[in-house]
Scaffold this active site. Sequence first.
Site, PDB file in Angstrom:
ATOM      1  N   SER A   1      40.450   3.023   0.204  1.00 52.81           N
ATOM      2  CA  SER A   1      39.694   3.914  -0.385  1.00 52.81           C
ATOM      3  C   SER A   1      39.132   3.727  -1.657  1.00 52.81           C
ATOM      4  CB  SER A   1      40.223   5.107  -0.388  1.00 52.81           C
ATOM      5  OG  SER A   1      40.850   5.100  -1.689  1.00 52.81           O
TER       6      SER A   1
ATOM      7  N   LYS B   1      42.585   8.077  -6.951  1.00 48.45           N
ATOM      8  CA  LYS B   1      41.328   8.265  -6.946  1.00 48.45           C
ATOM      9  C   LYS B   1      40.235   8.806  -8.025  1.00 48.45           C
ATOM     10  CE  LYS B   1      41.265   9.512  -2.286  1.00 48.45           C
ATOM     11  NZ  LYS B   1      42.420   8.271  -1.891  1.00 48.45           N
TER      12      LYS B   1
END
Lengths: 217, 217
Positions: free
Chosen positions: B131, B173
């Site tokens: 990601s 993230k």
Amino acid sequence: MKLRPRQQRILEFIQEYLDEYDYPPTIREIGKAAGISSTSVVNYNLEKLTEMGLIQRNREVSRGLRLVGYLSKHSRKLQDESKVPLYGKIAAGEPIPMPVNPKEVLDHVMVPPELLPKSGEVFALCVEGHSMIDALVDTGDIIIVRSQPTVNNSEMAVVEIMEPHEKAGATLKYFQQEGSQVELRPANPDPAYHSFWLRSDQVKVYGKVVSVLRRYQ
Amino acid sequence: MKLRPRQQRILEFIQEYLDEYDYPPTIREIGKAAGISSTSVVNYNLEKLTEMGLIQRNREVSRGLRLVGYLSKHSRKLQDESKVPLYGKIAAGEPIPMPVNPKEVLDHVMVPPELLPKSGEVFALCVEGHSMIDALVDTGDIIIVRSQPTVNNSEMAVVEIMEPHEKAGATLKYFQQEGSQVELRPANPDPAYHSFWLRSDQVKVYGKVVSVLRRYQ
DNA sequence: CTTGACAAAGAACATGTGTTCGTTTATACT
DNA sequence: AGTATAAACGAACACATGTTCTTTGTCAAG
């Protein structure tokens, strides 16, 4: 005050002795090693070395001396093993005029042994340019390169495009060779970055990238 | 054979003494430190310790002993300073069920001081998932995280999405907060990866990513 | 309680090791 | 060359330090 050869020898011997025994030698042992027949002469020279700040002594204490700045074999190993020379910047993009060649070591980078190859010489470069961002390498990253005269296809390599090519210089690219045809391929979706196709004799391989270090900010 | 308290004390003292003076103590100094009035008793215990392999002695030599496995202060500093605990894997993608919390240290990673923050506790995680590839972080990379309860906007952070959220777990993230609204944003052009929006009380921040290590192959 | 192995103590001893001092040799400077 | 200073020598010395031996205390097993 200057260091006499005999004093130099004494310092060397103390270091060797410490490496071997983990405790300092006596003045008689020093004398023997330095070819000094009298303990008083050893004492005299040790006093000089103390004045120069090269050793420290504790009077009346057997083996009561320490070598200033001495690092145990273990310490030296720990430091040296992981110290990699940093030669300068490497272009990830347009080749730049050979900052890799000069043996001038700008700096050293500590590199954990886990990131080093099992064998071979390594050096470090600081990446400048965005041509390898799809390979997860960008400006500011430190790459660790294993010196080797050839690399396998699709390995990331530090290469020099030789004079008199118009793009002569060092650069960081994916390396691909078919016969005598070499492709230096960037890793950036932007079409502004594109492969160079060269004859193998126009390209000098310095090594392959084995690891990457990055510090944010 | 078991280590008696007095012998334990002797070992400790030898280490302290070495740390301070760089040469070993005499048996009388040991005796004084360990509350032993007779040199013969010190000698007796040193023999025991030698049998156990914990020290080595050179007979008839003043201070002729070494502590097996002793590392100088400098060595220990060198080793410890750069040793970072590796807690496990961290998801860059779908959160995974808390591999970050347990204080179980799976391993240690050597990290050069240049890659560590000036202050603060750090730990390491191994990235799993794609990601964050636009942030130049991908599966297999080791990230170094500075433990801190909050991070600034758009810093890369290790966070936990708290129970009872359906996506509960730890993840890597970009962090963005507006009021009590938190966005956990991936860095991957593939629309399969998308931001999570959460209330700030649903998110626990573990720290921010300060550096990255990568080894090819 | 007695015994034996282990641990500790203290003292005497032997030697390892730094110190001191008178003297001699090298080095440098006028 | 002459002189002063630094460097080296050798021997005697003082004490720092490891060794040894006898005696005493401790503790568990018979």
